[in-house]
Design an enzyme around this catalytic site. Structure first.
Site, PDB file in Angstrom:
ATOM      1  N   SER A 121       0.297  -1.141   0.123  1.00  0.00           N
ATOM      2  CA  SER A 121       0.155   0.072  -0.468  1.00  0.00           C
ATOM      3  C   SER A 121       1.653   1.113   0.131  1.00  0.00           C
ATOM      4  O   SER A 121       1.948   1.010   0.081  1.00  0.00           O
ATOM      5  CB  SER A 121      -0.013   0.157   1.419  1.00  0.00           C
ATOM      6  OG  SER A 121      -1.202   1.182   1.285  1.00  0.00           O
ATOM      7  N   TYR A 154      -2.083  -2.112  10.412  1.00  0.00           N
ATOM      8  CA  TYR A 154      -2.207  -1.282   8.775  1.00  0.00           C
ATOM      9  C   TYR A 154      -0.558  -1.046   8.467  1.00  0.00           C
ATOM     10  O   TYR A 154      -0.236  -1.636   7.255  1.00  0.00           O
ATOM     11  CB  TYR A 154      -3.004  -0.724   8.591  1.00  0.00           C
ATOM     12  CG  TYR A 154      -3.290  -0.748   6.660  1.00  0.00           C
ATOM     13  CD1 TYR A 154      -3.740  -2.149   6.636  1.00  0.00           C
ATOM     14  CD2 TYR A 154      -3.025   0.076   5.838  1.00  0.00           C
ATOM     15  CE1 TYR A 154      -3.830  -2.027   5.388  1.00  0.00           C
ATOM     16  CE2 TYR A 154      -3.236  -0.037   4.814  1.00  0.00           C
ATOM     17  CZ  TYR A 154      -3.521  -1.237   3.736  1.00  0.00           C
ATOM     18  OH  TYR A 154      -4.075  -1.320   2.559  1.00  0.00           O
TER      19      TYR A 154
HETATM   20  P1  NAD Z   1     -11.616  -6.279  -0.424  1.00  0.00           P
HETATM   21  O1  NAD Z   1     -12.124  -5.893   1.052  1.00  0.00           O
HETATM   22  O2  NAD Z   1     -12.483  -6.246  -1.404  1.00  0.00           O
HETATM   23  O3  NAD Z   1     -10.275  -7.474  -0.240  1.00  0.00           O
HETATM   24  C1  NAD Z   1      -9.626  -8.224   1.035  1.00  0.00           C
HETATM   25  C2  NAD Z   1     -10.009  -9.292   0.370  1.00  0.00           C
HETATM   26  O4  NAD Z   1      -9.337  -9.900   1.594  1.00  0.00           O
HETATM   27  C3  NAD Z   1     -10.966  -9.946   0.439  1.00  0.00           C
HETATM   28  O5  NAD Z   1     -11.442 -11.277  -0.469  1.00  0.00           O
HETATM   29  C4  NAD Z   1     -11.106 -10.929   1.812  1.00  0.00           C
HETATM   30  O6  NAD Z   1     -12.233 -12.396   2.054  1.00  0.00           O
HETATM   31  C5  NAD Z   1      -9.732 -11.026   2.023  1.00  0.00           C
HETATM   32  N1  NAD Z   1      -9.639 -11.404   3.042  1.00  0.00           N
HETATM   33  C6  NAD Z   1      -9.522 -10.680   4.838  1.00  0.00           C
HETATM   34  N2  NAD Z   1      -9.546 -11.707   5.200  1.00  0.00           N
HETATM   35  C7  NAD Z   1      -9.204 -12.706   5.105  1.00  0.00           C
HETATM   36  C8  NAD Z   1      -9.018 -13.595   6.035  1.00  0.00           C
HETATM   37  N3  NAD Z   1      -8.255 -13.978   6.764  1.00  0.00           N
HETATM   38  N4  NAD Z   1      -7.573 -14.790   5.102  1.00  0.00           N
HETATM   39  C9  NAD Z   1      -7.794 -14.733   3.824  1.00  0.00           C
HETATM   40  N5  NAD Z   1      -8.862 -13.691   3.059  1.00  0.00           N
HETATM   41  C10 NAD Z   1      -8.835 -12.720   3.685  1.00  0.00           C
HETATM   42  O7  NAD Z   1     -10.141  -4.996  -0.502  1.00  0.00           O
HETATM   43  P2  NAD Z   1      -9.086  -4.368  -1.307  1.00  0.00           P
HETATM   44  O8  NAD Z   1      -9.668  -3.132  -1.857  1.00  0.00           O
HETATM   45  O9  NAD Z   1      -9.378  -5.282  -2.834  1.00  0.00           O
HETATM   46  O10 NAD Z   1      -8.239  -4.811  -1.093  1.00  0.00           O
HETATM   47  C11 NAD Z   1      -7.217  -5.752  -1.822  1.00  0.00           C
HETATM   48  C12 NAD Z   1      -5.567  -5.927  -0.377  1.00  0.00           C
HETATM   49  O11 NAD Z   1      -5.045  -4.829  -1.048  1.00  0.00           O
HETATM   50  C13 NAD Z   1      -5.681  -5.543   0.733  1.00  0.00           C
HETATM   51  O12 NAD Z   1      -4.239  -6.466   1.182  1.00  0.00           O
HETATM   52  C14 NAD Z   1      -5.541  -3.894   0.862  1.00  0.00           C
HETATM   53  O13 NAD Z   1      -4.627  -3.747   2.000  1.00  0.00           O
HETATM   54  C15 NAD Z   1      -4.380  -3.859  -0.404  1.00  0.00           C
HETATM   55  N6  NAD Z   1      -4.543  -2.216  -0.652  1.00  0.00           N
HETATM   56  C16 NAD Z   1      -5.945  -2.339  -0.868  1.00  0.00           C
HETATM   57  C17 NAD Z   1      -5.785  -0.401  -1.639  1.00  0.00           C
HETATM   58  C18 NAD Z   1      -7.518   0.174  -2.056  1.00  0.00           C
HETATM   59  O14 NAD Z   1      -7.228   1.371  -1.978  1.00  0.00           O
HETATM   60  N7  NAD Z   1      -8.515  -0.160  -2.038  1.00  0.00           N
HETATM   61  C19 NAD Z   1      -5.242   0.439  -1.300  1.00  0.00           C
HETATM   62  C20 NAD Z   1      -4.129   0.102  -0.554  1.00  0.00           C
HETATM   63  C21 NAD Z   1      -3.956  -0.941  -0.410  1.00  0.00           C
END
Ligand code: NAD
Length: 273
Positions: free
Chosen positions: A158, A171
């Protein structure tokens, strides 16, 4: 600038092929993971769709990929649980073969809480999913990739691997830790034909931040934090990951590709100051 008399031929298009590759994308039942899984499948990889609690969404995605000429199967489990991770990999071995692309995408941002007034169980949960999860998955993947003599691991970090975010110490610590895990692991496995790269998204429209983009006031405030005048789309990240796991990125390892529309450019300074 291209020389008109050159023998190089342009305009035929560069194509990424991941044919023959087996990719596991953790947390691919929603958001970024879902889009990454679709892109890898379109590029020809067989994809292990992984879910934690959204089995139906994972199955729908696998059906969509299989109905469109791709190959996908579904695997469930908690990435913060070592035994679940062992089972996920054993089941993939049996059903699809040895993983040679791992995308450690599953993650949560956790509850907003200020250190001192916080709940340490919540801290451990965020570290468990965002840092221990990629570690457990990577060690299983590395065992298999060493047998195959090649592999790529992508860790979705991130902008908060660089940028502090008040209320989210767990985080930010997990993502910064994951970034150093990328570099150190890349060093350890570089002679085994394995690359390890972090992708650091900025603000990308997914369920994780719906409370921000779903409200006009917080959305307007968010845009002041990004140099480009838009939030990211899931495809912005999926394209970067598809490139990084391909042979086009074969000399890239142990570093972070930031995909943030300029969030790290101190956009408040855009107009001087
Ligand atoms: P999201 O909530 O749509 O996806 C998160 C995924 O992680 C889901 O599929 C969920 O089922 C899975 N998950 C949660 N707990 C879990 C566990 N204990 N075991 C296995 N899987 C688990 O959110 P996203 O935005 O798609 O996030 C995906 C990644 O991207 C994350 O690591 C997040 O930190 C990172 N990220 C997202 C953003 C953003 O702006 N969306 C920015 C920076 C980083």
């Amino acid at each position: 600038m291209a020389d008109e008399n050159s023998n190089l031929s342009y305009g035929t298009g560069l194509k990424i092929s991941l044919k023959g590759r087996i990719a596991l994308v953790t947390g691919s039942s929603s958001g970024l993971g879902m889009e990454i899984a679709k892109y890898l499948a379109k590029a020809g990889a067989t994809v292990a769709i992984h879910y934690h609690s959204e089995k139906q969404q994972a199955e729908q995605l696998a059906t969509e990929i299989n109905n469109n000429g791709g190959k996908a199967a579904v695997f469930g489990g908690d990435v913060s649980n070592r035994n679940d991770v062992l089972n996920i990999f054993r089941n993939i071995d049996d059903k699809l073969g040895l993983v040679d692309i791992l995308v450690n995408n599953a993650g949560i941002d956790g509850k907003r809480q200020i250190c001192g007034d916080d709940d340490s169980d919540e801290w451990e949960k965020v570290i468990g999913i965002n840092l221990m999860g990629p570690y457990y998955c990577s060690r299983e993947a590395v065992k298999r990739m060493k047998k195959s003599g090649h592999g790529v691991i992508i860790n979705v970090t991130s902008v908060h691997e660089f940028l502090p975010w008040s209320g989210y110490t767990a985080y930010c610590s997990a993502k910064a830790g994951l970034s150093m895990f990328t570099k150190t692991l890349a060093q350890e496995v570089s002679e085994s034909g394995i690359r390890v790269v972090s992708v650091a998204p900025g603000a990308i429209k997914t369920p994780i931040n719906k409370d921000v983009w779903g409200n006009p006031d917080t959305y307007r405030d968010l845009l002041t934090k990004i140099a480009m005048p838009r939030m990211g789309e899931t495809s912005d990240i999926a394209e970067a990951v598809t490139f990084l796991v391909s042979e086009m990125a074969s000399y890239i390892t142990g570093t972070t590709l930031v995909v943030d529309g300029g969030m790290l450019l101190y956009p408040a300074f855009k107009h001087g100051g």
